[in-house]
Motif scaffolding. Structure first.
Motif: not given
Length: 427
Positions: A87-114
């Motif tokens: 997931s990309s962060p809320l703040s400006i910068g190059n940090a990236t977060y690893i989410i260890q829970t497995a999801k399909n692409q659509s659910d992963a997209q929703s999680y990152c946006r939320q």
């Protein structure tokens, strides 16, 4: 309305069907819809003729950087597999977060946006190296790249998508938004009738009357140098505004931007190209440039033939008038008392019956606007345009005939109307 009808309505009165390129836009669209409405509403997304790799956050950066493995992409479909994701962060910068829970692409997209911003976009090799350093080489993770086969009605090039659970299916070429499902999108048949959302302020061209006589080509050059172009007209409201733009008390004709071209197209009186094919076998056969409907099929017919006709009314739908008149008189009647001569779709054919021939709004057109505006609203006077007018390939608006149009030689000297903003200071 159907999706094409909604598109035409928005283009006539605003800019186009709604475009969406962020979650803020999604939320604004949800709030635009009446709170008591639980169905879907059309937005401007439709199936495209090509597929493109695009990023979840809407950027069109795929032409600048790719890092496909050898033999990729192949024809496999992976978006429904469950993988861990970034997931990309809320703040400006190059940090990236690893989410260890497995999801399909659509659910992963929703999680990152939320909880963050979105699935990450990889712009260059440096960013790809940063991601590579924080994940194990043997692990697979979702990033924001996906294969997209949709486009916006106004050709907006952003690739933000907000589909409901699961990828879009193979059926349904137009997109509706569900207010009760957090503004998520689903596919529907474009012929389904549903409310819709337009975007843009109401379109009101600014017209400028030039009280000096020129040929059509000179008038076109004058308007393009100082404004936008010779006047283009898309509705009866525009016609009335043009008439009121001309100096009071003036008679005669003035140039507008319509001129003849070599291409002929069957178009609807309300302004769009016919996308349907309901011609009887062997038709059109050259009998005329207007169209009658009989027994569920279309026939070309001389526009001077007198027939009953069917109008379209914005609030009441299709309205049959049994008085027999010419096609042009039928068009004038419909525009005065309803909206216009009707555009007929296959699913509407049973609404107009089969007992007699009826004029519909389809006609053969060989004219275009100087600015190549693709709208096909026409407001010809009786007997116009004439097939026997020879080289009369330009259009003037008659001030003595309610703003109706007639053909003239392009070399005639007439005043003219431009459209666009104020004079450019450097002209």
């Amino acid at each position: 309305m159907t999706w094409p009808e909604a598109q035409r309505y928005c283009r006539e009165r605003f800019i186009d069907l709604a475009t969406v390129d962020s979650m803020d836009d999604v939320n604004r669209l949800v709030n635009v819809v009446d709170a008591g409405y639980n169905g879907s509403v059309w937005i401007g997304l439709k199936r495209a003729t090509q597929t493109r790799w695009a990023w979840s956050n809407g950027e069109n950066k795929t032409s600048e950087y790719f890092n496909w493995a050898p033999g990729q992409p192949n024809e496999g479909a992976y978006c429904c597999f469950k993988l861990r994701f970034l997931s990309s962060p809320l703040s400006i910068g190059n940090a990236t977060y690893i989410i260890q829970t497995a999801k399909n692409q659509s659910d992963a997209q929703s999680y990152c946006r939320q909880y963050y911003t979105d699935l990450p976009t990889v712009h260059n090799s440096e960013e790809n190296d940063q991601i590579t350093k924080i994940i194990k080489p043997s692990n697979n993770f979702w990033i924001g790249l996906f294969l997209d086969s949709w486009e916006w009605s106004d050709t907006w090039s952003r690739f933000f998508r907000h589909w409901a659970a699961g990828p879009p299916s193979a059926s349904g070429d137009c997109v509706g938004m569900s207010r009760t499902n957090s503004g998520r999108w689903a596919q529907y048949s474009c012929r389904q009738r549903t409310p819709f959302i337009c975007h843009g302020r109401p379109v009101v061209p600014e017209y400028q009357f030039m009280n000096q006589s020129m040929t059509w080509l000179d008038a076109q050059s004058y308007c393009r140098a100082r404004f936008t172009d010779l006047a283009a007209v898309t509705t009866m409201n525009d016609v009335n505004r043009l008439v009121n733009t001309v100096t009071p008390g003036r008679s005669g004709s003035v140039w507008i931007g319509l001129h003849a071209v070599d291409v002929k197209r069957w178009v609807w009186s309300m302004g769009d190209i016919s996308q349907e094919n309901m011609w009887h076998p062997g038709e059109p056969n050259g009998d005329g440039e207007c169209v009658r409907s009989f027994n569920g099929s279309w026939y070309d017919e001389s526009c001077s033939t007198v027939l009953p006709f069917v109008c379209f009314n914005d609030s009441a739908g299709l309205m049959i008038t049994h008085t027999a008149v010419s096609w042009r008189d039928a068009q004038s009647y419909c525009r005065q008392h309803h909206t216009d001569l009707a555009s007929i779709r296959p699913e509407q054919q049973n609404l107009i019956g089969h007992e007699s021939s009826l004029w519909i709004g389809l006609f053969l057109d060989s004219w275009e606007w100087s600015n190549q505006w693709s709208h096909f609203f026409r407001h010809w006077a009786a007997g116009q345009p004439s097939l026997s007018s020879g080289s009369s390939n330009c259009t003037g608006m008659s001030l003595a005939d309610s703003g109706k149009w007639a053909q003239y030689s392009c070399d005639a000297q007439q005043p003219f109307i431009c459209y666009g903003g104020e004079f450019h200071s450097n002209k």
